[in-house]
Design a protein around this motif. Structure first.
Motif, mmCIF file in Angstrom:
data_model
loop_
_atom_site.group_PDB
_atom_site.id
_atom_site.type_symbol
_atom_site.label_atom_id
_atom_site.label_comp_id
_atom_site.label_asym_id
_atom_site.label_seq_id
_atom_site.Cartn_x
_atom_site.Cartn_y
_atom_site.Cartn_z
ATOM 1 N N ALA A 41 63.888 6.505 51.195
ATOM 2 C CA ALA A 41 64.505 7.543 52.020
ATOM 3 C C ALA A 41 65.525 6.925 52.969
ATOM 4 O O ALA A 41 65.505 5.716 53.231
ATOM 5 C CB ALA A 41 63.431 8.294 52.813
ATOM 6 N N ALA A 42 66.390 7.746 53.503
ATOM 7 C CA ALA A 42 67.452 7.279 54.410
ATOM 8 C C ALA A 42 66.896 6.605 55.661
ATOM 9 O O ALA A 42 67.521 5.702 56.217
ATOM 10 C CB ALA A 42 68.347 8.451 54.800
ATOM 11 N N ASP A 43 65.698 7.013 56.117
ATOM 12 C CA ASP A 43 65.104 6.422 57.320
ATOM 13 C C ASP A 43 64.363 5.112 57.042
ATOM 14 O O ASP A 43 63.795 4.521 57.947
ATOM 15 C CB ASP A 43 64.179 7.414 58.012
ATOM 16 N N GLY A 44 64.368 4.652 55.778
ATOM 17 C CA GLY A 44 63.705 3.407 55.420
ATOM 18 C C GLY A 44 62.306 3.583 54.848
ATOM 19 O O GLY A 44 61.645 2.599 54.513
ATOM 20 N N THR A 45 61.830 4.829 54.719
ATOM 21 C CA THR A 45 60.508 5.073 54.141
ATOM 22 C C THR A 45 60.549 4.824 52.642
ATOM 23 O O THR A 45 61.394 5.360 51.935
ATOM 24 C CB THR A 45 60.028 6.511 54.413
ATOM 25 N N VAL A 46 59.612 4.001 52.171
ATOM 26 C CA VAL A 46 59.494 3.698 50.747
ATOM 27 C C VAL A 46 58.224 4.358 50.237
ATOM 28 O O VAL A 46 57.171 4.297 50.888
ATOM 29 C CB VAL A 46 59.427 2.181 50.498
ATOM 30 N N THR A 47 58.308 4.994 49.071
ATOM 31 C CA THR A 47 57.141 5.592 48.428
ATOM 32 C C THR A 47 56.986 4.978 47.053
ATOM 33 O O THR A 47 57.918 4.997 46.244
ATOM 34 C CB THR A 47 57.284 7.124 48.324
ATOM 35 N N LEU A 48 55.813 4.397 46.824
ATOM 36 C CA LEU A 48 55.459 3.797 45.536
ATOM 37 C C LEU A 48 54.254 4.535 44.988
ATOM 38 O O LEU A 48 53.454 5.085 45.752
ATOM 39 C CB LEU A 48 55.121 2.316 45.711
ATOM 40 N N SER A 49 54.084 4.529 43.676
ATOM 41 C CA SER A 49 52.962 5.233 43.069
ATOM 42 C C SER A 49 52.568 4.570 41.767
ATOM 43 O O SER A 49 53.244 3.662 41.279
ATOM 44 C CB SER A 49 53.337 6.699 42.830
ATOM 45 N N GLY A 50 51.471 5.040 41.209
ATOM 46 C CA GLY A 50 50.986 4.524 39.937
ATOM 47 C C GLY A 50 49.609 5.059 39.643
ATOM 48 O O GLY A 50 49.205 6.107 40.162
ATOM 49 N N THR A 51 48.857 4.330 38.832
ATOM 50 C CA THR A 51 47.498 4.723 38.481
ATOM 51 C C THR A 51 46.572 3.524 38.652
ATOM 52 O O THR A 51 47.019 2.382 38.695
ATOM 53 C CB THR A 51 47.401 5.226 37.029
ATOM 54 N N TYR A 52 45.283 3.810 38.731
ATOM 55 C CA TYR A 52 44.283 2.747 38.798
ATOM 56 C C TYR A 52 42.995 3.219 38.130
ATOM 57 O O TYR A 52 42.770 4.410 37.939
ATOM 58 C CB TYR A 52 44.000 2.318 40.252
ATOM 59 N N ARG A 53 42.162 2.244 37.802
ATOM 60 C CA ARG A 53 40.833 2.502 37.255
ATOM 61 C C ARG A 53 39.931 1.363 37.712
ATOM 62 O O ARG A 53 40.303 0.195 37.614
ATOM 63 C CB ARG A 53 40.879 2.552 35.732
ATOM 64 N N CYS A 54 38.738 1.692 38.228
ATOM 65 C CA CYS A 54 37.773 0.662 38.619
ATOM 66 C C CYS A 54 36.360 1.227 38.548
ATOM 67 O O CYS A 54 36.168 2.444 38.480
ATOM 68 C CB CYS A 54 38.070 0.111 40.014
ATOM 69 N N THR A 55 35.399 0.313 38.552
ATOM 70 C CA THR A 55 33.984 0.697 38.482
ATOM 71 C C THR A 55 33.159 -0.189 39.413
ATOM 72 O O THR A 55 33.610 -1.249 39.839
ATOM 73 C CB THR A 55 33.428 0.508 37.046
ATOM 74 N N GLY A 56 31.967 0.262 39.702
ATOM 75 C CA GLY A 56 30.973 -0.573 40.358
ATOM 76 C C GLY A 56 31.277 -1.053 41.754
ATOM 77 O O GLY A 56 31.003 -2.194 42.071
ATOM 78 N N ALA A 57 31.789 -0.221 42.623
ATOM 79 C CA ALA A 57 32.076 -0.643 43.992
ATOM 80 C C ALA A 57 30.895 -0.331 44.902
ATOM 81 O O ALA A 57 30.309 0.741 44.832
ATOM 82 C CB ALA A 57 33.326 0.059 44.505
ATOM 83 N N ALA A 58 30.554 -1.290 45.766
ATOM 84 C CA ALA A 58 29.489 -1.096 46.746
ATOM 85 C C ALA A 58 30.052 -0.766 48.126
ATOM 86 O O ALA A 58 29.335 -0.289 48.988
ATOM 87 C CB ALA A 58 28.626 -2.353 46.828
ATOM 88 N N GLY A 59 31.332 -1.047 48.335
ATOM 89 C CA GLY A 59 31.980 -0.792 49.618
ATOM 90 C C GLY A 59 33.260 -0.001 49.408
ATOM 91 O O GLY A 59 33.608 0.340 48.274
ATOM 92 N N PRO A 60 33.984 0.294 50.482
ATOM 93 C CA PRO A 60 35.240 1.039 50.354
ATOM 94 C C PRO A 60 36.287 0.233 49.571
ATOM 95 O O PRO A 60 36.359 -0.983 49.691
ATOM 96 C CB PRO A 60 35.686 1.278 51.793
ATOM 97 N N VAL A 61 37.073 0.945 48.769
ATOM 98 C CA VAL A 61 38.094 0.325 47.918
ATOM 99 C C VAL A 61 39.451 0.926 48.285
ATOM 100 O O VAL A 61 39.556 2.118 48.558
ATOM 101 C CB VAL A 61 37.783 0.542 46.429
ATOM 102 N N PHE A 62 40.475 0.071 48.264
ATOM 103 C CA PHE A 62 41.823 0.495 48.630
ATOM 104 C C PHE A 62 42.833 0.001 47.604
ATOM 105 O O PHE A 62 42.647 -1.053 47.001
ATOM 106 C CB PHE A 62 42.213 -0.083 50.001
#
Length: 141
Positions: A41-62
């Motif tokens: 964006a003109a103000d410098g905001t960048v937006t990225l995207s995609g997909t993910y897949r994961c299993t078996g988490a015991a804690g928060p995932v990011f």
């Protein structure tokens, strides 16, 4: 007294640095993918995207992402979003404000990481589920 508290803080930091990261899973079905086009964006905001897949988490995932352009040693952190590790494919979108004018439309390199804060011995340690580095095109808009 001042030196004791500094010494204690240094010892605590050394213990955290010495603590090993939880090893990444060997599950080949876990992945993070980056879409080939990002928005600037003109103000410098960048937006990225995609997909993910994961299993078996015991804690928060990011899903975290960073972007470099022209100078590979300069990376811009582009947000982070919570992930759900249920084995299904999910979309992620991260946005972050960079200094206006520090990036431009064109080729860029994105690194995306799927990371869990895995509880171990009372401390949340990083557990990497997947990473990907990919060339993208930033478009204005």
């Amino acid at each position: 007294m001042k030196y004791r508290s500094l010494l204690g803080a240094a010892a605590g930091a050394a213990l955290l640095l010495a603590a090993p990261a939880v090893p990444a899973t060997a599950d080949a079905s876990e992945s993070v993918i980056v879409d080939s086009v990002g928005r600037l964006a003109a103000d410098g905001t960048v937006t990225l995207s995609g997909t993910y897949r994961c299993t078996g988490a015991a804690g928060p995932v990011f899903v975290s992402s960073n972007l470099s352009q022209d100078r590979p040693s300069v990376r811009h952190g582009i947000g982070g979003s919570r992930a759900v590790c249920d084995g299904a494919e999910h979309r992620w979108v991260n946005s972050g404000l960079t200094t206006a004018g520090s990036l431009h439309a064109g080729a860029a390199r994105v690194e995306a990481t799927l990371m869990e804060l895995h509880p171990q011995g009372g401390l949340p340690l990083p557990r990497f589920h997947a990473t990907r580095t990919q060339e993208v095109v930033l478009t204005e808009g």
